[in-house]
Design a protein around this motif. Structure first.
Motif, PDB file in Angstrom:
ATOM      1  N   GLU A 140       0.844  -1.207   0.000  1.00  0.00           N
ATOM      2  CA  GLU A 140       0.000   0.000   0.000  1.00  0.00           C
ATOM      3  C   GLU A 140       0.877   1.254   0.000  1.00  0.00           C
ATOM      4  OE1 GLU A 140      -2.549  -0.197   3.455  1.00  0.00           O
ATOM      5  OE2 GLU A 140      -3.382  -2.130   2.848  1.00  0.00           O
TER       6      GLU A 140
ATOM      7  N   LYS B 220      -7.040  -0.213   1.043  1.00  0.00           N
ATOM      8  CA  LYS B 220      -6.489  -1.220   1.954  1.00  0.00           C
ATOM      9  C   LYS B 220      -6.409  -2.524   1.162  1.00  0.00           C
ATOM     10  CE  LYS B 220      -9.548  -0.020   5.289  1.00  0.00           C
ATOM     11  NZ  LYS B 220     -10.335  -0.272   6.496  1.00  0.00           N
TER      12      LYS B 220
ATOM     13  N   ALA C  87      -6.042  -0.983  -6.768  1.00  0.00           N
ATOM     14  CA  ALA C  87      -5.501  -0.027  -5.789  1.00  0.00           C
ATOM     15  C   ALA C  87      -5.133   1.297  -6.461  1.00  0.00           C
ATOM     16  CB  ALA C  87      -4.281  -0.639  -5.096  1.00  0.00           C
TER      17      ALA C  87
END
Ligand SMILES: Cc1ncc(COP(=O)(O)O)c(C=O)c1O
Length: 455
Positions: free
Chosen positions: A90, A98, A397
């Motif tokens: 991350e 997350k 992400a």
């Protein structure tokens, strides 16, 4: 708690039942058909290949099937598997998302495959079988069945796709260490293997071809049955312990995924992580997106047709309705050997058709780049197959970063890449080619689909 990296369960938390998605489907799954009659097959048609307990699981509509104590006891050797919060990844991506990953690489074979290998070996042993014959692509499944065979004192013969046999000599050594016999496929041991070699002596092999060889050998002896690594309902169901554990672990973390990502070859790893979440949603639980990731060089879900087709190249199996590239399609010899299959599990194909999941395809070099980025952040080298899920999760992400959203992403890191270092060496040397599967090749393979009245 805010810095927790690993969410760990105790042995008592290993699920007691496998979850069967069939019970919660909004539209029933089309049945497998007999290739001769075009009629739905019954349990007796499958009896030469599988023990009756597994056949009953295959056709079951029960929501839960109890895991025998002996199987659960063996699961304790490596289960429950850890759930990681990928905090370092991350940070590397600088994403507000997350990212969690379930890690199946801690199993003795290095992947999710033993979850079903142990169950299949157990039921075969119960019914007096002495020898199991199977195929393997990447070598993960052959390793898993070799280990399970050693635990239940069963002889295991493995037909390993030739390109993987050549790329991964240590997988063969591992199988042999557990007492299994490993043969490069296509081989001259079977009529189906000889037919392929006659047409193309340099055939790299494929899962479809190796399945034909294994099925052919299994039907020749009364004490022998066939074991399949993926695709069938019972195999997918055995993998659902992965998603069930992940639900418990995310609960410990006080989280729930917005997106679940899994790579898919035959569909068992994807089903394992995704189906428990999908089932809960279908029963009125929380909504989420579920993304299946496949290789662009073998794109059954994204470019194949949903049709009745054979599960193998030699046409020895029943017809199943699945996303297929055509049973004669031999995928190029790219490095994610476990994803080189012309079809997709009927259950995975069906839920895509029902609009319950999404599918995306990536090329191998972008998957290796994602795998390297993951490895450098998290310290684990993924299997080339798992790199597809890593790439899918990283893309989600990065989307979150662009949209400024703090979504929760879960993916299954279904195996480690410790036997796949030649693939990484080739990647670093710039030797990996992104194969494109052109329209004419696709049309040719699909032209050979069997015609089935029930369609
Ligand atoms: C590590 C790994 N992941 C994924 C797969 C793909 O199979 P499935 O789609 O059945 O999980 C394989 C198959 O060999 C594998 O070894």
């Amino acid at each position: 708690m805010s810095d927790t990296v690993k969410y760990l369960l105790g042995e008592a938390d290993i699920p007691t039942h496998w979850y069967n998605l069939v019970a919660d489907l909004p539209i029933p799954l089309p049945p497998p058909l007999h290739p001769g009659t075009g009629q739905p097959i019954g349990p007796d048609d499958l009896a030469p290949l599988f023990p009756m307990a597994l056949i009953m699981q295959e056709v079951s509509a029960e929501r839960e099937i109890e895991i025998p104590d002996q199987v659960r006891d063996i699961y304790k050797q490596w289960r429950p598997t850890p759930l990681f919060r990928a905090r370092r990844l991350e940070a590397a991506l600088d994403t507000p998302a997350k990212i969690y990953y379930k890690y199946e690489g801690v199993s003795p074979a290095g992947s999710h495959k033993p979850n079903t290998a142990v169950a299949q070996a157990y039921y075969n042993k119960q019914e007096g079988v002495k020898r199991l014959v199977t195929e393997t692509g990447a070598g993960q499944w052959g390793s898993a069945l070799a280990i399970a065979g050693a635990m239940f004192d069963l002889q295991v013969d493995v037909y390993m796709v030739k390109i993987s046999f050549q790329q991964k000599p240590y997988r063969r050594a591992l199988m042999e260490s557990f007492g299994a016999r490993c043969v490069a496929s296509p081989s001259d041991e079977t009529a189906s293997g000889r037919a392929i070699l006659e047409q193309n002596p340099d055939s790299a092999g494929s899962l479809g071809i190796a399945i034909s060889e294994a099925v052919e050998m299994a039907t020749q002896r009364d004490d022998t049955k066939y074991a399949l690594c993926s695709v069938l309902n019972h195999v997918l169901m055995h993998q659902t312990i992965v998603g069930q554990e992940a639900i418990q672990q995310l609960d410990m973390a006080g989280d729930f995924p917005d997106v679940v990502v899994g790579c898919t070859g035959g569909g068992s790893n994807f089903a394992g992580i995704a189906f428990p979440f999908l089932g809960a949603k279908l029963r009125g639980g929380r909504d989420l997106r579920i993304v299946a990731v496949e290789p662009a060089a073998c794109p059954s879900l994204t470019r194949g047709r949903l049709a009745y087709d054979f599960g193998d190249t030699g046409h020895l199996t029943p017809l199943v309705k699945m996303h297929t590239l055509g049973s004669t399609f031999v995928p190029p010899g790219f490095h994610a050997g476990g994803l080189r299959y012309h079809g997709m599990a009927p259950l995975v194909s069906h839920v895509l058709d029902c609009g319950l999941i999404e599918a995306v395809a990536y090329h191998q070099t972008e998957c290796f780049a994602a795998g390297i980025q993951f490895a450098r952040a998290e310290g684990i080298i993924p299997a080339p197959e798992a790199n597809h899920a890593v790439k899918g999760a990283i893309d989600e992400a990065l989307r979150c970063k662009q949209e400024g959203k703090s979504e929760t992403i879960l993916f299954n890191l279904c195996g480690h890449g410790h036997f796949d270092m030649q693939a990484y060496t080739d990647y670093f040397a710039g030797n990996l080619v992104d194969e494109t599967y052109d329209e004419s090749e696709l049309a040719m393979a699909l032209a050979g689909l069997p015609s089935v009245a029930a369609e």
